[in-house]
Design an enzyme around this catalytic site. Structure first.
Site, short mmCIF file in Angstrom:
data_model
loop_
_atom_site.label_atom_id
_atom_site.label_comp_id
_atom_site.label_asym_id
_atom_site.label_seq_id
_atom_site.Cartn_x
_atom_site.Cartn_y
_atom_site.Cartn_z
N SER A 3 -9.95 3.07 -8.53
CA SER A 3 -8.54 3.27 -8.15
C SER A 3 -7.78 4.05 -9.21
O SER A 3 -6.97 4.92 -8.89
CB SER A 3 -7.84 1.93 -7.89
OG SER A 3 -8.31 1.37 -6.69
N ALA B 285 -6.10 7.74 1.23
CA ALA B 285 -7.10 8.41 0.39
C ALA B 285 -6.39 9.58 -0.28
O ALA B 285 -6.12 10.60 0.35
CB ALA B 285 -8.28 8.88 1.24
N VAL B 286 -6.05 9.41 -1.55
CA VAL B 286 -5.17 10.36 -2.23
C VAL B 286 -5.90 11.52 -2.91
O VAL B 286 -5.25 12.49 -3.31
CB VAL B 286 -4.27 9.65 -3.29
CG1 VAL B 286 -3.36 8.63 -2.60
CG2 VAL B 286 -5.09 9.00 -4.39
N HIS C 190 -6.29 -3.78 -1.81
CA HIS C 190 -5.92 -2.48 -2.36
C HIS C 190 -4.62 -2.57 -3.16
O HIS C 190 -3.71 -3.29 -2.79
CB HIS C 190 -5.78 -1.43 -1.24
CG HIS C 190 -7.08 -0.87 -0.82
ND1 HIS C 190 -7.57 0.32 -1.29
CD2 HIS C 190 -8.04 -1.38 -0.02
CE1 HIS C 190 -8.76 0.53 -0.78
NE2 HIS C 190 -9.07 -0.48 0.00
N PRO C 191 -4.54 -1.80 -4.24
CA PRO C 191 -3.32 -1.79 -5.06
C PRO C 191 -2.25 -0.89 -4.45
O PRO C 191 -2.55 -0.02 -3.62
CB PRO C 191 -3.81 -1.20 -6.39
CG PRO C 191 -4.88 -0.24 -5.97
CD PRO C 191 -5.58 -0.93 -4.81
N PHE D 248 0.47 0.03 1.30
CA PHE D 248 0.23 1.37 1.85
C PHE D 248 -1.09 1.88 1.28
O PHE D 248 -1.31 1.85 0.07
CB PHE D 248 1.37 2.30 1.43
CG PHE D 248 1.20 3.72 1.86
CD1 PHE D 248 1.43 4.09 3.17
CD2 PHE D 248 0.81 4.70 0.95
CE1 PHE D 248 1.28 5.42 3.58
CE2 PHE D 248 0.66 6.02 1.33
CZ PHE D 248 0.90 6.38 2.66
N GLU E 234 -8.82 7.70 -8.83
CA GLU E 234 -8.29 8.28 -7.61
C GLU E 234 -6.79 8.55 -7.73
O GLU E 234 -6.32 9.63 -7.35
CB GLU E 234 -8.57 7.34 -6.43
CG GLU E 234 -10.05 7.30 -6.06
CD GLU E 234 -10.50 6.05 -5.34
OE1 GLU E 234 -11.71 5.94 -5.07
OE2 GLU E 234 -9.67 5.15 -5.07
#
Length: 163
Positions: free
Chosen positions: A80, A118-119, A63-64, A115, A83
């Site tokens: 990503s 789910a934004v 994940h970035p 970190f 999102e």
């Protein structure tokens, strides 16, 4: 392209850069409700959770950073990018960007992975509040929280792809 290859091509990115999860779900036999987001999610999550800690850590590491350097350089996956943009992370002020960088660096130094949250549907302020609260967690709590967030991201992606 075989059915397995087509399945992996379509769903291999649901868990960020981790097509092995889709492959394992296919190999295990898909349930009858795998044509729904919830059914397919359950099959994928079963494989994710069955993997050893190191493989799950690999998914976290794929994940970035939120509002990170990859985003600035335009190097995120399409999912990503969408999102993060949906939460306004592509419109950070210089101060917000600096705070995200500081938190990203602190978090990764403490936990050894980025970190993950789910934004979708959250504001930048809510994301920063969440980030600041979670950076104080112990390692086991945060690993569990991050893996739960990865699963939530996968479900949200599947809900965009399937009924």
């Amino acid at each position: 392209m075989s059915g397995r290859d087509a399945f992996i091509a379509r769903f291999g990115g649901v868990f960020e850069h981790s097509p092995w999860i889709a492959g394992a779900a296919w190999d295990a036999g898909l349930p009858p409700d795998a044509n729904t987001a919830e059914g397919l999610h359950a099959a994928l999550v079963t494989q994710f959770r069955a993997a050893g800690r190191e493989k799950r850590l690999g998914v976290l590491l794929a994940h970035p950073d939120l509002a990170g350097r990859l985003a600035v350089r335009g190097e995120l996956t399409a999912d990503s990018t969408a999102e993060q943009a949906s939460a306004g992370l592509d419109k950070c002020t210089p101060q917000e960007y600096a705070r995200f960088q500081e938190l990203n660096d602190t978090y990764k130094a403490r936990f050894g992975f980025p970190f993950i949250l789910a934004v979708r549907g959250l504001t930048r302020a809510a994301i920063l509040d969440n980030f600041e609260a979670r950076v104080g967690n112990d390692a086991e709590t945060e690993f569990a929280t991050a893996t739960a967030q990865v699963e939530r991201i996968a479900l949200l992606r599947l809900k965009e792809m399937l009924p």
